[in-house]
Motif scaffolding. Sequence first.
Motif, PDB file in Angstrom:
ATOM      1  N   GLU A  63       0.824  -1.204   0.000  1.00  0.00           N
ATOM      2  CA  GLU A  63       0.000   0.000   0.000  1.00  0.00           C
ATOM      3  C   GLU A  63       0.863   1.262   0.000  1.00  0.00           C
ATOM      4  N   ARG A  64       1.926   1.266   0.796  1.00  0.00           N
ATOM      5  CA  ARG A  64       2.812   2.425   0.857  1.00  0.00           C
ATOM      6  C   ARG A  64       3.521   2.642  -0.487  1.00  0.00           C
ATOM      7  N   GLU A  65       3.956   1.553  -1.129  1.00  0.00           N
ATOM      8  CA  GLU A  65       4.621   1.669  -2.425  1.00  0.00           C
ATOM      9  C   GLU A  65       3.640   2.141  -3.495  1.00  0.00           C
ATOM     10  N   GLU A  66       2.394   1.665  -3.443  1.00  0.00           N
ATOM     11  CA  GLU A  66       1.383   2.136  -4.389  1.00  0.00           C
ATOM     12  C   GLU A  66       1.150   3.633  -4.230  1.00  0.00           C
ATOM     13  N   GLU A  71       1.857   9.161  -6.228  1.00  0.00           N
ATOM     14  CA  GLU A  71       2.250  10.561  -6.026  1.00  0.00           C
ATOM     15  C   GLU A  71       3.239  11.012  -7.097  1.00  0.00           C
ATOM     16  N   VAL A  72       4.203  10.172  -7.394  1.00  0.00           N
ATOM     17  CA  VAL A  72       5.200  10.523  -8.415  1.00  0.00           C
ATOM     18  C   VAL A  72       4.551  10.599  -9.791  1.00  0.00           C
ATOM     19  N   LEU A  73       3.717   9.622 -10.114  1.00  0.00           N
ATOM     20  CA  LEU A  73       3.065   9.614 -11.427  1.00  0.00           C
ATOM     21  C   LEU A  73       2.167  10.834 -11.604  1.00  0.00           C
ATOM     22  N   SER A  74       1.510  11.280 -10.533  1.00  0.00           N
ATOM     23  CA  SER A  74       0.641  12.457 -10.606  1.00  0.00           C
ATOM     24  C   SER A  74       1.417  13.719 -10.948  1.00  0.00           C
ATOM     25  N   SER A  75       2.716  13.707 -10.677  1.00  0.00           N
ATOM     26  CA  SER A  75       3.529  14.889 -10.969  1.00  0.00           C
ATOM     27  C   SER A  75       4.012  14.927 -12.423  1.00  0.00           C
ATOM     28  N   ILE A  76       3.760  13.874 -13.181  1.00  0.00           N
ATOM     29  CA  ILE A  76       4.116  13.867 -14.605  1.00  0.00           C
ATOM     30  C   ILE A  76       3.181  14.825 -15.336  1.00  0.00           C
ATOM     31  N   ARG A  77       3.751  15.644 -16.211  1.00  0.00           N
ATOM     32  CA  ARG A  77       2.958  16.639 -16.945  1.00  0.00           C
ATOM     33  C   ARG A  77       1.830  15.961 -17.710  1.00  0.00           C
ATOM     34  N   GLY A  78       0.607  16.372 -17.415  1.00  0.00           N
ATOM     35  CA  GLY A  78      -0.566  15.872 -18.125  1.00  0.00           C
ATOM     36  C   GLY A  78      -1.182  14.625 -17.525  1.00  0.00           C
ATOM     37  N   ALA A  79      -0.517  13.983 -16.565  1.00  0.00           N
ATOM     38  CA  ALA A  79      -1.041  12.735 -16.008  1.00  0.00           C
ATOM     39  C   ALA A  79      -2.270  12.963 -15.150  1.00  0.00           C
ATOM     40  N   GLY A  80      -2.291  14.042 -14.382  1.00  0.00           N
ATOM     41  CA  GLY A  80      -3.432  14.321 -13.508  1.00  0.00           C
ATOM     42  C   GLY A  80      -3.476  13.375 -12.333  1.00  0.00           C
ATOM     43  N   ASP A  81      -4.692  13.096 -11.864  1.00  0.00           N
ATOM     44  CA  ASP A  81      -4.885  12.210 -10.712  1.00  0.00           C
ATOM     45  C   ASP A  81      -4.541  10.779 -11.110  1.00  0.00           C
ATOM     46  N   CYS A  82      -3.771  10.080 -10.277  1.00  0.00           N
ATOM     47  CA  CYS A  82      -3.350   8.705 -10.585  1.00  0.00           C
ATOM     48  C   CYS A  82      -3.662   7.767  -9.430  1.00  0.00           C
ATOM     49  N   ARG A  83      -4.024   6.563  -9.794  1.00  0.00           N
ATOM     50  CA  ARG A  83      -4.189   5.479  -8.825  1.00  0.00           C
ATOM     51  C   ARG A  83      -3.381   4.298  -9.318  1.00  0.00           C
ATOM     52  N   VAL A  84      -2.746   3.594  -8.380  1.00  0.00           N
ATOM     53  CA  VAL A  84      -1.834   2.508  -8.738  1.00  0.00           C
ATOM     54  C   VAL A  84      -2.205   1.246  -7.970  1.00  0.00           C
ATOM     55  N   LEU A  85      -2.136   0.129  -8.659  1.00  0.00           N
ATOM     56  CA  LEU A  85      -2.325  -1.184  -8.047  1.00  0.00           C
ATOM     57  C   LEU A  85      -1.129  -2.036  -8.437  1.00  0.00           C
ATOM     58  N   LEU A  86      -0.410  -2.550  -7.428  1.00  0.00           N
ATOM     59  CA  LEU A  86       0.766  -3.384  -7.678  1.00  0.00           C
ATOM     60  C   LEU A  86       0.493  -4.819  -7.242  1.00  0.00           C
ATOM     61  N   ALA A  87       0.893  -5.769  -8.059  1.00  0.00           N
ATOM     62  CA  ALA A  87       0.810  -7.185  -7.698  1.00  0.00           C
ATOM     63  C   ALA A  87       2.213  -7.646  -7.327  1.00  0.00           C
ATOM     64  N   VAL A  88       2.327  -8.325  -6.195  1.00  0.00           N
ATOM     65  CA  VAL A  88       3.621  -8.821  -5.745  1.00  0.00           C
ATOM     66  C   VAL A  88       3.580 -10.327  -5.600  1.00  0.00           C
ATOM     67  N   SER A  89       4.771 -10.942  -5.594  1.00  0.00           N
ATOM     68  CA  SER A  89       4.871 -12.399  -5.612  1.00  0.00           C
ATOM     69  C   SER A  89       4.518 -13.060  -4.282  1.00  0.00           C
ATOM     70  N   ALA A  90       4.824 -12.424  -3.176  1.00  0.00           N
ATOM     71  CA  ALA A  90       4.591 -13.036  -1.866  1.00  0.00           C
ATOM     72  C   ALA A  90       4.656 -11.942  -0.816  1.00  0.00           C
ATOM     73  N   THR A  91       4.756 -12.338   0.418  1.00  0.00           N
ATOM     74  CA  THR A  91       4.909 -11.357   1.485  1.00  0.00           C
ATOM     75  C   THR A  91       6.381 -11.213   1.843  1.00  0.00           C
ATOM     76  N   GLU A  92       6.687 -10.212   2.636  1.00  0.00           N
ATOM     77  CA  GLU A  92       8.059  -9.967   3.072  1.00  0.00           C
ATOM     78  C   GLU A  92       8.517 -11.110   3.982  1.00  0.00           C
ATOM     79  N   GLU A  93       9.756 -11.519   3.802  1.00  0.00           N
ATOM     80  CA  GLU A  93      10.347 -12.533   4.667  1.00  0.00           C
ATOM     81  C   GLU A  93      11.541 -11.913   5.378  1.00  0.00           C
ATOM     82  N   THR A  94      11.672 -12.205   6.664  1.00  0.00           N
ATOM     83  CA  THR A  94      12.769 -11.658   7.447  1.00  0.00           C
ATOM     84  C   THR A  94      13.579 -12.799   8.036  1.00  0.00           C
ATOM     85  N   GLU A  95      14.885 -12.723   7.880  1.00  0.00           N
ATOM     86  CA  GLU A  95      15.781 -13.717   8.462  1.00  0.00           C
ATOM     87  C   GLU A  95      16.402 -13.103   9.713  1.00  0.00           C
ATOM     88  N   LEU A  96      16.178 -13.756  10.852  1.00  0.00           N
ATOM     89  CA  LEU A  96      16.679 -13.245  12.122  1.00  0.00           C
ATOM     90  C   LEU A  96      18.023 -13.863  12.464  1.00  0.00           C
TER      91      LEU A  96
END
Length: 166
Positions: A63-66, A71-96
Motif C-alpha cells: 500500500e505504501r509503495e502504491e 504521487e510521483v506519477l501524478s507529478s508527470i505533466r498531463g497525467a493528472g490524478d493517478c491510482r496505482v495497483l501493484l501485484a507482488v509475488s509473496a509477502t516480506e520474509e525476514t531472516e533473524l
Amino acid sequence: MKQMNERVEQWAKKAGKYKYAFLVLLVGLVLLLLPTGSRRETAAETPAAVAPVTETGEGFSVEREEQRLAEVLSSIRGAGDCRVLLAVSATEETELARDGEETVILSGSSGKESAVTVRSVYPAYEGAVVVCTGAGDPAVKYDVLSAVMAYTGLDSSEITVCAMRE
C-alpha cells in the motif's frame, strides 16, 4: 627465411594504410569482451526484489509503495490524478540472527527488546495497473508506462495504463 621476411614486409606495407582501422577494430573487440556488471536479473533468477528504503525504517508495504508511486506519477505533466495497483509475488520474509538455536535479542535503554534482523527479502513485483486522468494522451501514457517500468523493474507487457473515467 628471406622469402618469409619479404612477405611480412609486403603485408606490413599494405596493412600500414589501414593501421587506424585495425586499431579501432581491435579496441572495439576488447570493449565488447569486457564485463559491464549491469546484467538485468529476472524474477525467475532472483527469489525476491529489493524494495526501496523507507524513511521510517518499517518493512515493505504494498500500500505504501502504491501511494508513493501514485504521487510521483501524478507529478508527470498531463497525467493528472493517478491510482496505482501493484501485484507482488509473496509477502516480506525476514531472516533473524541466531546464536545456535536461539534468536539474538537486543535490549534498548528504554527496556524495549527486538530481534536482530540479518536480512529482509522483499517480494518481487509481478504486475501493475495505473489509472490516470491523462492516459488518453499517448505521450502521457508512454511517460507513465516508462516511469512504472523504471520504478518496479517490470516489462511493459506486465503494466497496464488506463484512462480514468470522468
